[in-house]
Design a protein around this motif. Structure first.
Motif, PDB file in Angstrom:
ATOM      1  N   TYR A 252       0.841  -1.208   0.000  1.00 39.93           N
ATOM      2  CA  TYR A 252       0.000   0.000   0.000  1.00 39.93           C
ATOM      3  C   TYR A 252       0.874   1.256   0.000  1.00 39.93           C
ATOM      4  O   TYR A 252       0.595   2.233  -0.687  1.00 39.93           O
ATOM      5  CB  TYR A 252      -0.915   0.024   1.238  1.00 39.93           C
ATOM      6  CG  TYR A 252      -2.034  -0.997   1.256  1.00 39.93           C
ATOM      7  CD1 TYR A 252      -2.688  -1.375   0.084  1.00 39.93           C
ATOM      8  CD2 TYR A 252      -2.466  -1.573   2.453  1.00 39.93           C
ATOM      9  CE1 TYR A 252      -3.732  -2.306   0.117  1.00 39.93           C
ATOM     10  CE2 TYR A 252      -3.504  -2.498   2.491  1.00 39.93           C
ATOM     11  CZ  TYR A 252      -4.133  -2.858   1.321  1.00 39.93           C
ATOM     12  OH  TYR A 252      -5.156  -3.768   1.347  1.00 39.93           O
ATOM     13  N   LEU A 255       2.293   1.724  -3.455  1.00 37.49           N
ATOM     14  CA  LEU A 255       1.254   2.188  -4.386  1.00 37.49           C
ATOM     15  C   LEU A 255       0.997   3.685  -4.187  1.00 37.49           C
ATOM     16  O   LEU A 255       0.919   4.450  -5.163  1.00 37.49           O
ATOM     17  CB  LEU A 255      -0.043   1.394  -4.165  1.00 37.49           C
ATOM     18  CG  LEU A 255      -1.192   1.709  -5.129  1.00 37.49           C
ATOM     19  CD1 LEU A 255      -0.866   1.266  -6.556  1.00 37.49           C
ATOM     20  CD2 LEU A 255      -2.486   1.007  -4.672  1.00 37.49           C
ATOM     21  N   ARG A 259       1.673   6.823  -6.800  1.00 40.04           N
ATOM     22  CA  ARG A 259       0.617   7.787  -7.186  1.00 40.04           C
ATOM     23  C   ARG A 259       0.976   9.217  -6.792  1.00 40.04           C
ATOM     24  O   ARG A 259       0.143  10.110  -6.891  1.00 40.04           O
ATOM     25  CB  ARG A 259      -0.678   7.457  -6.438  1.00 40.04           C
ATOM     26  CG  ARG A 259      -1.379   6.212  -6.860  1.00 40.04           C
ATOM     27  CD  ARG A 259      -2.516   6.044  -5.858  1.00 40.04           C
ATOM     28  NE  ARG A 259      -3.401   4.976  -6.173  1.00 40.04           N
ATOM     29  CZ  ARG A 259      -4.328   4.538  -5.316  1.00 40.04           C
ATOM     30  NH1 ARG A 259      -4.441   5.087  -4.116  1.00 40.04           N
ATOM     31  NH2 ARG A 259      -5.123   3.560  -5.642  1.00 40.04           N
ATOM     32  N   PHE A 307      -8.273   2.195  -3.083  1.00 37.38           N
ATOM     33  CA  PHE A 307      -7.706   1.438  -4.204  1.00 37.38           C
ATOM     34  C   PHE A 307      -8.819   0.600  -4.824  1.00 37.38           C
ATOM     35  O   PHE A 307      -9.850   0.361  -4.201  1.00 37.38           O
ATOM     36  CB  PHE A 307      -6.516   0.576  -3.751  1.00 37.38           C
ATOM     37  CG  PHE A 307      -6.855  -0.511  -2.754  1.00 37.38           C
ATOM     38  CD1 PHE A 307      -6.963  -0.219  -1.397  1.00 37.38           C
ATOM     39  CD2 PHE A 307      -7.071  -1.821  -3.174  1.00 37.38           C
ATOM     40  CE1 PHE A 307      -7.285  -1.217  -0.479  1.00 37.38           C
ATOM     41  CE2 PHE A 307      -7.381  -2.818  -2.256  1.00 37.38           C
ATOM     42  CZ  PHE A 307      -7.493  -2.510  -0.899  1.00 37.38           C
ATOM     43  N   GLU A 310      -8.312  -2.662 -10.095  1.00 37.25           N
ATOM     44  CA  GLU A 310      -7.284  -2.398 -11.124  1.00 37.25           C
ATOM     45  C   GLU A 310      -5.890  -2.262 -10.511  1.00 37.25           C
ATOM     46  O   GLU A 310      -4.889  -2.388 -11.201  1.00 37.25           O
ATOM     47  CB  GLU A 310      -7.636  -1.113 -11.869  1.00 37.25           C
ATOM     48  CG  GLU A 310      -8.774  -1.362 -12.829  1.00 37.25           C
ATOM     49  CD  GLU A 310      -9.306  -0.103 -13.476  1.00 37.25           C
ATOM     50  OE1 GLU A 310      -8.639   0.949 -13.395  1.00 37.25           O
ATOM     51  OE2 GLU A 310     -10.393  -0.208 -14.053  1.00 37.25           O
ATOM     52  N   ASP A 311      -5.835  -2.008  -9.207  1.00 39.12           N
ATOM     53  CA  ASP A 311      -4.528  -1.890  -8.527  1.00 39.12           C
ATOM     54  C   ASP A 311      -3.986  -3.255  -8.079  1.00 39.12           C
ATOM     55  O   ASP A 311      -2.830  -3.344  -7.631  1.00 39.12           O
ATOM     56  CB  ASP A 311      -4.657  -0.984  -7.287  1.00 39.12           C
ATOM     57  CG  ASP A 311      -5.027   0.440  -7.648  1.00 39.12           C
ATOM     58  OD1 ASP A 311      -4.359   1.002  -8.537  1.00 39.12           O
ATOM     59  OD2 ASP A 311      -5.978   0.974  -7.053  1.00 39.12           O
ATOM     60  N   TYR A 312      -4.818  -4.295  -8.134  1.00 41.61           N
ATOM     61  CA  TYR A 312      -4.383  -5.588  -7.582  1.00 41.61           C
ATOM     62  C   TYR A 312      -3.084  -6.112  -8.204  1.00 41.61           C
ATOM     63  O   TYR A 312      -2.195  -6.574  -7.479  1.00 41.61           O
ATOM     64  CB  TYR A 312      -5.490  -6.661  -7.705  1.00 41.61           C
ATOM     65  CG  TYR A 312      -6.708  -6.453  -6.804  1.00 41.61           C
ATOM     66  CD1 TYR A 312      -6.868  -5.303  -6.024  1.00 41.61           C
ATOM     67  CD2 TYR A 312      -7.710  -7.420  -6.739  1.00 41.61           C
ATOM     68  CE1 TYR A 312      -7.993  -5.122  -5.229  1.00 41.61           C
ATOM     69  CE2 TYR A 312      -8.832  -7.247  -5.940  1.00 41.61           C
ATOM     70  CZ  TYR A 312      -8.968  -6.092  -5.185  1.00 41.61           C
ATOM     71  OH  TYR A 312     -10.079  -5.918  -4.390  1.00 41.61           O
ATOM     72  N   ASN A 314      -0.560  -4.571  -9.435  1.00 44.76           N
ATOM     73  CA  ASN A 314       0.585  -3.828  -8.883  1.00 44.76           C
ATOM     74  C   ASN A 314       0.817  -4.205  -7.424  1.00 44.76           C
ATOM     75  O   ASN A 314       1.955  -4.434  -7.002  1.00 44.76           O
ATOM     76  CB  ASN A 314       0.353  -2.321  -8.968  1.00 44.76           C
ATOM     77  CG  ASN A 314       0.712  -1.783 -10.330  1.00 44.76           C
ATOM     78  OD1 ASN A 314       1.474  -2.417 -11.061  1.00 44.76           O
ATOM     79  ND2 ASN A 314       0.159  -0.641 -10.682  1.00 44.76           N
ATOM     80  N   LEU A 315      -0.275  -4.262  -6.647  1.00 45.97           N
ATOM     81  CA  LEU A 315      -0.109  -4.596  -5.223  1.00 45.97           C
ATOM     82  C   LEU A 315       0.539  -5.973  -5.074  1.00 45.97           C
ATOM     83  O   LEU A 315       1.464  -6.159  -4.264  1.00 45.97           O
ATOM     84  CB  LEU A 315      -1.469  -4.572  -4.512  1.00 45.97           C
ATOM     85  CG  LEU A 315      -2.074  -3.168  -4.282  1.00 45.97           C
ATOM     86  CD1 LEU A 315      -3.522  -3.265  -3.809  1.00 45.97           C
ATOM     87  CD2 LEU A 315      -1.240  -2.385  -3.254  1.00 45.97           C
TER      88      LEU A 315
END
Ligand code: GLY
Length: 366
Positions: A252, A255, A259, A307, A310-312, A314-315
Motif C-alpha cells: 500500500y 502504491l 501515485r 484502491f 485495477e490496482d491488484y 501492482n499490489l
C-alpha cells in the motif's frame, strides 16, 4: 529507571532499554557508566531545532557533545549522508572509545547506529528516539542501516545500541499523523501479545493520552518487541512476527508513493494489518468480531486507503518483490489464529490475497 550496563557492548541480544520522562538524567547516567573518551550527538535538521536545545538544557553530556547534523527525511538515509557522518567523526577525532548519541526518528537511529557500528569497527552509541514510531520500533532491536540502490535498508548490520532511552517527553513536537503512525506499530504489538494489551490500545485515542500514561503504554509495547528480539535477534524465525501488517502494508505504501500521494508508514501498516487479519480469518479462523472491531478502529482513526481491483496486479507485484518471498506465486505472511497467537511463515496464494483485498475494500467502505 532500568539497569545501565556498559558491559553489554557488542552483544546481539539483551537490550538495555530505559523508560523515563527524565531523559537528561538517564543520558548522563549512561554516559557516566560507559565513560566514553569523546561524545558526539547526531541530530537531523528537525531535531536540531525542536529537540536538541531542550535536551542540552537537561543533559550535561548532550551539552558538551560535538554536534553532527544530517538532513531530515528517508531520502537522506543514504550513503552520502553516512559518509558525511563518518567524515565528521573522523575530522573531530572520534575513536573506538567514543560514543554517539542519536537523537531523532528512525532515520537518525538507523543511520547513526550503522555509522557507529562501522566507525573504527564499532564505537558505542545510544538511541534517544524522539518520535512515537521510532520509540516503539526503529530505535529498539539492533537493526541499523541505510537505503541503497533504491532498496530500503539494503545495507546494514545487526548491532544493539548500548542503551535506548524511551520517553514521551518530545512527542509534543509531533503532528497527529506522526502520533497515529507510531500508534499503529503499538497496536501491532498488542495484536501479537494479548487481548488485554490490544484492547487497552484500541480503547484509547492517541491524541488524548498524557505523557505519563503514554510512557506506561510505551513500556508495555516496547517490551513486547524486546522479548521477541531477545529470543531471535537476527530474524531467523520468531522475529518475523514483527512483520505483521507489513507485507501488504509496504505494498500500500509503495502504491501511494507511485501515485505521488505518500501515506505515513504507520497508516500503511494499519491498513496492511486489516487485510492480513482478513487473511488470518480466512485461513486460520481469526475471530470475526475482533476483525470487525479492528476495522471500525481503522475507519475512525486512519480513515481509508482508496484502491480498486485495477490496482491488484501492482499490489501483488510489490508483495512479491518483498525480500522474504521465494516466488511471486507464494507470498509469505505472519498471521494470527487469534490475538496473541502468532503463526509465522504462512504461504498464501494470489487468489486468496485478491479475495482479502476485496473484503478489505468492503470493510473500509470503498
Ligand atoms: N521493524 C521490525 C523489526 O525490527 O524486526
Amino acid at each position: 529507571m532500568g539497569n545501565v550496563n556498559s558491559a553489554k557492548h557488542h552483544q546481539p541480544s539483551d537490550q538495555n532499554i530505559i523508560f523515563t520522562n527524565n531523559v537528561g538524567e538517564a543520558i548522563d547516567s549512561i554516559v557516566g557508566e560507559i565513560k566514553p573518551s569523546k561524545l558526539f550527538v547526531l541530530v537531523d535538521t528537525n531535531t536540531d531545532v525542536l529537540v536538541l536545545p531542550r535536551l542540552a538544557a537537561i543533559s550535561k553530556a548532550v551539552e558538551s557533545a560535538t554536534k553532527i547534523v544530517i538532513k531530515a527525511g528517508d531520502e537522506h538515509k543514504d550513503l552520502d549522508t553516512l559518509a558525511q557522518v563518518w567524515s565528521q567523526l573522523s575530522e573531530n577525532g572520534a575513536t573506538r572509545e567514543s560514543m554517539l548519541i542519536n537523537v531523532g526518528g528512525g532515520v537518525v537511529t538507523d543511520l547513526g547506529g550503522f555509522a557507529a557500528a562501522t566507525f573504527k569497527r564499532g564505537m558505542a552509541f545510544i538511541n534517544i528516539p524522539t518520535t512515537l514510531l521510532g520509540a516503539v520500533d526503529a530505535a529498539v532491536g539492533g537493526k541499523t542501516g541505510i537505503n541503497f540502490n533504491n532498496i530500503k535498508n539494503q545495507i546494514g548490520a545487526f548491532r544493539q545500541a548500548d542503551a535506548v532511552v524511551i520517553s514521551a517527553t518530545f512527542f509534543d513536537t509531533l503532528s497527529q499523523h506522526d502520533l497515529r503512525s507510531g500508534y499503529a506499530e503499538m497496536i501491532k504489538h498488542g495484536l501479537l501479545e494479548s487481548p488485554e494489551v490490544f484492547n487497552r490500545l484500541i480503547d484509547s485515542d492517541v491524541a488524548d493520552i498524557d505523557t505519563n500514561a503514554m510512557l506506561n503504554l510505551l513500556q508495555e509495547s516496547v517490551l513486547v518487541k524486546k522479548r521477541i528480539v531477545d529470543a531471535d535477534p537476527t530474524e531467523k524465525g520468531l522475529r518475523r512476527a514483527l512483520n505483521l501488517g507489513h507485507t501488504i502494508g509496504h505494498a500500500y505504501e509503495t502504491l501511494a508513493l507511485e501515485r505521488h500521494s505518500p501515506i505515513p508508514h504507520g497508516y500503511a501498516v494499519a491498513y496492511g494489518m486489516l487485510t492480513e487479519l482478513v487473511i488470518s480469518h480466512m485461513q486460520l479462523g481469526f475471530p470475526s468480531d475482533t476483525l470487525q472491531r479492528y476495522a471500525k478502529y481503522v475507519a475512525e482513526s486512519y480513515s481509508s486507503f482508496n484502491f480498486s481491483c485495477e490496482d491488484y496486479p501492482n499490489l501483488l507485484a510489490y508483495m512479491a518483490h518483498d525480500k522474504k518471498n521465494a516466488s511471486p506465486e507464494r507470498i509469505n505472511f505472519t498471521l494470527l489464529e487469534q490475538v496473541g497467537k502468532i503463526k509465522i511463515d504462512c504461504i498464501v496464494g494470489q487468489q486468496d490475497i485478491k479475495t482479502a483485498l476485496d473484503i478489505t475494500r468492503d470493510l473500509m467502505g470503498i
